[in-house]
Structure formats: C-alpha cells, structure tokens
Design a protein around this motif. Structure first.
Motif, PDB file in Angstrom:
ATOM      1  N   THR A  16      22.815 -25.162  17.065  1.00 42.45           N
ATOM      2  CA  THR A  16      22.421 -24.083  17.947  1.00 42.45           C
ATOM      3  C   THR A  16      22.918 -22.777  17.353  1.00 42.45           C
ATOM      4  OG1 THR A  16      24.427 -24.213  19.318  1.00 42.45           O
ATOM      5  CG2 THR A  16      22.504 -25.492  20.032  1.00 42.45           C
TER       6      THR A  16
ATOM      7  N   TYR B  24      10.569 -18.449  24.354  1.00 39.98           N
ATOM      8  CA  TYR B  24      11.073 -18.606  22.987  1.00 39.98           C
ATOM      9  C   TYR B  24      11.264 -17.244  22.326  1.00 39.98           C
ATOM     10  CZ  TYR B  24       6.211 -17.700  21.578  1.00 39.98           C
ATOM     11  OH  TYR B  24       4.975 -17.124  21.400  1.00 39.98           O
TER      12      TYR B  24
ATOM     13  N   SER C  76      12.568 -22.157  20.833  1.00 43.61           N
ATOM     14  CA  SER C  76      12.754 -22.023  22.279  1.00 43.61           C
ATOM     15  C   SER C  76      14.210 -21.744  22.617  1.00 43.61           C
ATOM     16  CB  SER C  76      12.303 -23.301  22.990  1.00 43.61           C
ATOM     17  OG  SER C  76      10.915 -23.499  22.829  1.00 43.61           O
TER      18      SER C  76
ATOM     19  N   SER D 262      17.437 -22.299  24.710  1.00 45.25           N
ATOM     20  CA  SER D 262      17.944 -23.486  25.394  1.00 45.25           C
ATOM     21  C   SER D 262      18.857 -23.155  26.564  1.00 45.25           C
ATOM     22  CB  SER D 262      18.703 -24.386  24.412  1.00 45.25           C
ATOM     23  OG  SER D 262      19.799 -23.686  23.845  1.00 45.25           O
ATOM     24  N   THR D 263      19.358 -21.926  26.616  1.00 43.03           N
ATOM     25  CA  THR D 263      20.254 -21.541  27.696  1.00 43.03           C
ATOM     26  C   THR D 263      19.465 -21.054  28.907  1.00 43.03           C
ATOM     27  OG1 THR D 263      20.455 -19.491  26.419  1.00 43.03           O
ATOM     28  CG2 THR D 263      22.342 -20.985  26.406  1.00 43.03           C
TER      29      THR D 263
ATOM     30  N   GLY E  36      18.034 -23.866  19.723  1.00 45.11           N
ATOM     31  CA  GLY E  36      18.368 -25.077  18.993  1.00 45.11           C
ATOM     32  C   GLY E  36      17.403 -25.254  17.836  1.00 45.11           C
TER      33      GLY E  36
ATOM     34  N   SER F  68      13.074 -32.301  19.290  1.00 45.26           N
ATOM     35  CA  SER F  68      13.461 -30.912  19.544  1.00 45.26           C
ATOM     36  C   SER F  68      12.677 -30.286  20.692  1.00 45.26           C
ATOM     37  CB  SER F  68      13.284 -30.066  18.279  1.00 45.26           C
ATOM     38  OG  SER F  68      11.951 -30.121  17.815  1.00 45.26           O
TER      39      SER F  68
ATOM     40  N   THR G 168      14.464 -28.496  23.775  1.00 45.71           N
ATOM     41  CA  THR G 168      15.101 -27.177  23.802  1.00 45.71           C
ATOM     42  C   THR G 168      14.688 -26.321  24.998  1.00 45.71           C
ATOM     43  OG1 THR G 168      15.114 -27.315  21.385  1.00 45.71           O
ATOM     44  CG2 THR G 168      15.758 -25.236  22.370  1.00 45.71           C
TER      45      THR G 168
ATOM     46  N   MET H 149      15.926 -27.751  28.401  1.00 47.10           N
ATOM     47  CA  MET H 149      17.321 -27.512  28.781  1.00 47.10           C
ATOM     48  C   MET H 149      17.428 -26.276  29.657  1.00 47.10           C
ATOM     49  SD  MET H 149      19.264 -29.909  27.666  1.00 47.10           S
ATOM     50  CE  MET H 149      20.854 -29.116  27.980  1.00 47.10           C
ATOM     51  N   SER H 150      16.750 -25.216  29.259  1.00 41.00           N
ATOM     52  CA  SER H 150      16.779 -23.977  30.038  1.00 41.00           C
ATOM     53  C   SER H 150      16.104 -24.168  31.395  1.00 41.00           C
ATOM     54  CB  SER H 150      16.079 -22.866  29.253  1.00 41.00           C
ATOM     55  OG  SER H 150      16.079 -21.647  29.970  1.00 41.00           O
TER      56      SER H 150
ATOM     57  N   TYR I 192      21.487 -32.132  22.331  1.00 43.18           N
ATOM     58  CA  TYR I 192      22.040 -31.808  23.654  1.00 43.18           C
ATOM     59  C   TYR I 192      22.483 -33.048  24.437  1.00 43.18           C
ATOM     60  CZ  TYR I 192      19.934 -27.295  22.614  1.00 43.18           C
ATOM     61  OH  TYR I 192      19.579 -26.123  22.015  1.00 43.18           O
TER      62      TYR I 192
END
Length: 358
Positions: free
Chosen positions: A31, A51, A68, A70-71, A81, A130, A133, A136-137, A165
């Motif tokens: 990351t 993204y 993208s 991820s947070t 990521g 992947s 990513t 996750m957000s 992750y």
C-alpha cells in the motif's frame, strides 16, 4: 461527475504528492499512502470506491496507472493498494523501489464505482485478487454509515498468503462482529472455513440462497476480472436481482476485435475542448479519438486506455462516433452523447468533443 472544487482545479489535475507510508500487504503487494497538503485537501476528497491515477516516467516514456483508494473517506488518508504484476512496469517499481519521501504525480480522485449511503444499507460484494481494493473503502463506509447496516464479502484468491488486506479484514470482523461477514475462497489452497475453487455461479447461489438467504441486499458490488463479473452478474439476474442493484468495476478486460475500424476509410476534422481550450486537427477514422488527441500533444484526461476506467469520458457536441466496446457508460449516457474516447472512432466528416462537459 466532478465536484465544484475539482472543476476549478482541472487545469492542474495532477499534483506532486509525497509518499508518507509504504506498507507490505503480501509478498507481492504494497500500500502507498500519500501526504495531501492542506490547500489540496478538498481536491483530494473522495467517495468510497473511487480511484486515483498515478503518472510516472520510465526511460522517457510516460506511464499512467489507475489504482483504487482502499481507505474510507472518514479516515483522512489517501491510500492505494498495488499488486505486483508479472512483467509489469509500474507495479514492479511500486513494490520494489518506491520509498517514503518519494514524490509522485497523482490525479484527483474520480470514478463511478461508488457507495451511495442514501439507497444502500445491506450490501454484498464479490471481489477477486486486487479487486478488493475499492471494496475495502466501500465496506468500511457502509458499516460506518448506519449502525444496522450489514456487509457480506466473497473474496477469491490463490491462497491466504497472497490475500491482500487479510489482517485488515480480520480486524473489521472483530470490530463489526454481527454486521461484517467474509467468505474466503481459494483456488490453490485448502483452509478452514474457506471454499475451494473460484467465484462461480454455485458460489453466488450458496451465498444468497443458502448462507444469507434471510438477507435482502440493497446493492451488489463486483470487482475483478471480466469473466467473474459476467458470471456473478448473470447469476444475480437469474435470481431476480435487478440491474440497477448491480455495480461493477473491471481491473482487467479481454481484448475486443476492432471491427469498426475495418469499415472506415475517411478522415474527420476534430474539435476538442480540454480545460476551456479548443484544439482542432484532422484524424483518420481508423484511429481512436483519444490516440489522435494524444498524438497532437493535447493534455486530455486518460488512464487505462483500455475501456476499463472512466478517465477519458467526453461529450460529443457535434457529429457521431462509435465505441469498440463500452462496459462503463449506461445507455442513457450514450444517448446524451457521452463516449469513452479511448474506444471511439469518428464516423462523420466533423466531430466535436468536450472533455469539460462531463
């Protein structure tokens, strides 16, 4: 659509941002977290699922890659990521060479694969590799948005060690014990609680008709290779899920034969509006609009050049163009005149496109 602040900053969509953290996710993924100066904070605000595009030169050749975020927007962090792709250029560079303090040219966030808290409370997601990513957000944002919200994730990988992750997903399960559920599926490993194989029609049926048969999902988010997207979409529709509830984002796509170019043999006079400037040039109809624009050294927005992202969208204001493939724009958007310029051939003697009016 760009926010007002982003429209104002369009003349300088890319900004040099320092890398504030580099963290290993797996043996082949990292990351990158970027430090966003206070005066750019509003420009780099984002919606869950969006993204950024990173611009970098290698041996004098400019590369643009979309990754993208991820947070969650609530985190105050801008993190992506990046999985190392065998034979890749930037992904290898990111995993092996980028360090804290390095500066990279980063475009302001964009993308349409976003979570809408007004309409979605119970969400399911299917991701591979992947493709996790943006999920996750989205997952974190769904869980934060309503204390009664739920999120079900089906996540396909080769094995636990290559699962991006993995620890973060465990933490989410601990934090939201009765609201966040993960079904891992591995194609090259057996693991307790995980399914073996790939995400297929039987996987989708198991989740919505068996394991979570009592849940009515408001939205489904799909992110991964094209074959998986099609399989999951078709299976959901076969189970009565309406198309507007299914959102997807491709991180790869199969090549489509360009049969349109074979039928064209003329030239088109093109007028392009970018950042409130107008440019004119002539192009072969066998060429794609974005390729011709870039050949004229016009700084139009773009990233993947493969019809996967949405960076190069523009509006036709005069003339006609036809896309080789379109997996992003809706029928109504196409009727409004929007096109993916990386996929579009001009069909008329004149063509006017506006990158600002999207």
């Amino acid at each position: 659509m760009r926010s007002f602040a982003q429209k104002l900053s369009k003349m300088s969509d890319f900004h040099a941002l320092k890398v504030s953290a580099v963290d290993a996710l797996t043996p082949n993924a990292v990351t990158l977290t970027f430090e966003v100066p206070g005066h750019l904070a509003e420009n780099y605000s984002f919606k869950a699922g969006q993204y950024i595009t990173i611009k970098h030169s290698v041996n004098g050749t400019e590369l643009r890659r979309a990754y993208s975020i991820s947070t969650a927007p609530s985190s105050g962090k801008l993190t992506v990521g990046i999985k190392k792709v065998p034979g890749g250029t930037f992904s290898v560079y990111a995993n092996e060479e980028i360090k804290v303090g390095d500066e990279l040219e980063v475009m302001i966030p964009e993308g349409r694969f976003v979570f809408d808290s007004n309409t979605s409370k119970h969400v399911a997601a299917f991701a591979a590799g992947s493709g996790i990513t943006p999920i996750m957000s989205i997952a974190q944002t769904v869980l934060e948005s309503d204390p009664d919200s739920t999120f079900v994730l089906v996540f396909g990988n080769q094995n636990p060690q290559e699962t991006m992750y993995y620890k973060e997903l465990q933490s989410l399960q601990e934090e939201y014990t009765n609201r966040f559920f993960v079904q891992h599926i591995y194609s090259r490993a057996q693991a307790e609680g995980a399914l073996f194989g790939r995400i297929e029609a039987s996987t989708v049926n198991f989740i919505i008709k068996n394991k979570f048969k009592g849940t009515t999902f408001d939205a489904f988010y799909l992110c991964g290779p094209e074959a998986m997207i099609h399989t999951v979409t078709d299976t959901l529709k076969n189970n009565g899920v309406t198309e507007e509830k299914i959102l997807f984002e491709l991180f790869s796509t199969t090549d489509t034969e360009d049969t349109i170019a074979e039928t064209l043999d003329g030239k088109t006079q093109v007028e392009v509006v970018v950042d409130d400037e107008t440019f004119s040039f002539s192009m072969d109809q066998k060429s794609l609009v974005l390729d011709a624009v870039l050949k004229e050294n016009i700084d139009a927005p773009y990233s993947c050049q493969g019809g996967v992202c949405s960076s190069c969208i523009a509006r036709i204001t005069e003339g006609k163009a036809e896309m080789v493939k379109n997996q992003i724009l809706t029928d109504s958007e196409v009727e409004e005149g929007l096109i993916l310029t990386c996929q579009a051939h001009p069909l008329t003697p004149t063509l006017k496109v506006d990158y600002d009016d999207v």
